[in-house]
Scaffold this motif. Sequence first.
Motif, short mmCIF file in Angstrom:
data_model
loop_
_atom_site.label_atom_id
_atom_site.label_comp_id
_atom_site.label_asym_id
_atom_site.label_seq_id
_atom_site.Cartn_x
_atom_site.Cartn_y
_atom_site.Cartn_z
N GLY A 56 -118.30 46.74 -46.13
CA GLY A 56 -117.02 47.40 -46.23
C GLY A 56 -116.00 46.67 -47.08
O GLY A 56 -115.02 47.27 -47.53
N ASN A 57 -116.20 45.40 -47.27
CA ASN A 57 -115.30 44.60 -48.11
C ASN A 57 -116.06 43.98 -49.25
O ASN A 57 -117.16 43.46 -49.08
CB ASN A 57 -114.64 43.50 -47.28
CG ASN A 57 -113.68 44.05 -46.26
OD1 ASN A 57 -112.71 44.71 -46.59
ND2 ASN A 57 -113.94 43.79 -44.98
N LYS A 58 -115.47 44.06 -50.42
CA LYS A 58 -116.07 43.50 -51.63
C LYS A 58 -115.00 42.76 -52.42
O LYS A 58 -113.82 43.14 -52.39
CB LYS A 58 -116.69 44.60 -52.50
CG LYS A 58 -117.76 45.41 -51.79
CD LYS A 58 -118.26 46.54 -52.68
CE LYS A 58 -119.27 47.40 -51.91
NZ LYS A 58 -119.77 48.53 -52.75
N ASN A 59 -115.42 41.73 -53.10
CA ASN A 59 -114.49 40.94 -53.90
C ASN A 59 -115.18 40.54 -55.19
O ASN A 59 -116.40 40.32 -55.22
CB ASN A 59 -114.05 39.70 -53.13
CG ASN A 59 -112.89 38.98 -53.78
OD1 ASN A 59 -112.13 39.58 -54.53
ND2 ASN A 59 -112.74 37.71 -53.50
N TYR A 60 -114.40 40.47 -56.27
CA TYR A 60 -114.95 40.12 -57.57
C TYR A 60 -114.06 39.10 -58.27
O TYR A 60 -112.84 39.13 -58.13
CB TYR A 60 -115.05 41.37 -58.47
CG TYR A 60 -115.94 42.46 -57.95
CD1 TYR A 60 -115.43 43.50 -57.17
CD2 TYR A 60 -117.31 42.45 -58.22
CE1 TYR A 60 -116.26 44.50 -56.68
CE2 TYR A 60 -118.14 43.45 -57.74
CZ TYR A 60 -117.61 44.47 -56.96
OH TYR A 60 -118.44 45.46 -56.48
N ALA A 61 -114.68 38.24 -59.04
CA ALA A 61 -113.92 37.37 -59.92
C ALA A 61 -113.24 38.23 -60.98
O ALA A 61 -113.78 39.26 -61.39
CB ALA A 61 -114.83 36.35 -60.57
N ASP A 62 -112.08 37.80 -61.42
CA ASP A 62 -111.35 38.58 -62.43
C ASP A 62 -112.19 38.78 -63.69
O ASP A 62 -112.09 39.81 -64.35
CB ASP A 62 -110.05 37.88 -62.78
CG ASP A 62 -109.01 37.96 -61.67
OD1 ASP A 62 -108.06 37.16 -61.69
OD2 ASP A 62 -109.16 38.83 -60.78
N SER A 63 -113.01 37.79 -64.00
CA SER A 63 -113.79 37.84 -65.24
C SER A 63 -114.86 38.92 -65.23
O SER A 63 -115.36 39.31 -66.29
CB SER A 63 -114.44 36.49 -65.51
OG SER A 63 -115.29 36.11 -64.44
N VAL A 64 -115.24 39.42 -64.05
CA VAL A 64 -116.29 40.43 -63.97
C VAL A 64 -115.81 41.75 -63.38
O VAL A 64 -116.57 42.73 -63.34
CB VAL A 64 -117.50 39.92 -63.15
CG1 VAL A 64 -117.99 38.58 -63.68
CG2 VAL A 64 -117.17 39.83 -61.67
N LYS A 65 -114.57 41.78 -62.94
CA LYS A 65 -114.03 42.98 -62.30
C LYS A 65 -114.10 44.16 -63.26
O LYS A 65 -113.72 44.05 -64.43
CB LYS A 65 -112.60 42.71 -61.86
CG LYS A 65 -112.08 43.63 -60.78
CD LYS A 65 -110.76 43.10 -60.23
CE LYS A 65 -110.92 41.79 -59.49
NZ LYS A 65 -109.64 41.32 -58.88
N GLY A 66 -114.61 45.27 -62.76
CA GLY A 66 -114.74 46.46 -63.58
C GLY A 66 -116.06 46.53 -64.34
O GLY A 66 -116.40 47.57 -64.90
N ARG A 67 -116.79 45.43 -64.37
CA ARG A 67 -118.09 45.41 -65.07
C ARG A 67 -119.26 45.20 -64.12
O ARG A 67 -120.36 45.70 -64.37
CB ARG A 67 -118.09 44.29 -66.12
CG ARG A 67 -117.02 44.42 -67.18
CD ARG A 67 -117.21 43.40 -68.30
NE ARG A 67 -117.10 42.02 -67.82
CZ ARG A 67 -118.07 41.12 -67.95
NH1 ARG A 67 -119.22 41.43 -68.50
NH2 ARG A 67 -117.89 39.88 -67.51
N PHE A 68 -119.04 44.47 -63.04
CA PHE A 68 -120.10 44.15 -62.08
C PHE A 68 -119.84 44.92 -60.78
O PHE A 68 -118.70 45.13 -60.38
CB PHE A 68 -120.13 42.66 -61.76
CG PHE A 68 -120.61 41.77 -62.88
CD1 PHE A 68 -120.77 42.24 -64.19
CD2 PHE A 68 -120.92 40.45 -62.63
CE1 PHE A 68 -121.20 41.41 -65.21
CE2 PHE A 68 -121.35 39.59 -63.63
CZ PHE A 68 -121.50 40.09 -64.93
N THR A 69 -120.93 45.31 -60.12
CA THR A 69 -120.85 46.00 -58.84
C THR A 69 -121.83 45.37 -57.86
O THR A 69 -123.02 45.26 -58.17
CB THR A 69 -121.16 47.49 -58.99
OG1 THR A 69 -120.26 48.08 -59.94
CG2 THR A 69 -121.01 48.21 -57.66
#
Length: 121
Positions: A56-69
């Motif tokens: 239910g919770n996910k977090n991404y590094a700014d460098s990959v946000k929008g590109r990695f899932t």
Amino acid sequence: QVQLVESGGGLVQAGGSLRLSCAGSGRTFRGYAMGWFRQAPGKEREFVSAISWSGGNKNYADSVKGRFTISRSNSKNTVDLLMSSLKPEDTAVYYCAAGSYSDYDAEYQYWGQGTQVTVSS
């Protein structure tokens, strides 16, 4: 103990995609948050993405946000990282880890052996 094995790394051209998978075995997989980290040559290991035990919770590094899932299947004991629009700076050894939901590697108790991702320009 939780055993983790990554797969899916390889060589890809910039702009391409890869899906990394991490298969878990041993103690209850679903009780752990899962994280992906990476380490490039000569650099420290860095956080890439994390997913809570429920998904239910996910977090991404700014460098990959929008590109990695990131996604997980507790029934299959797997966690995947779909990487799109890859850049040469994404080149690294990618590790999956099991532990507490965090972007801090010390919060993860179990680690896989890593899989190499190389992005050519």
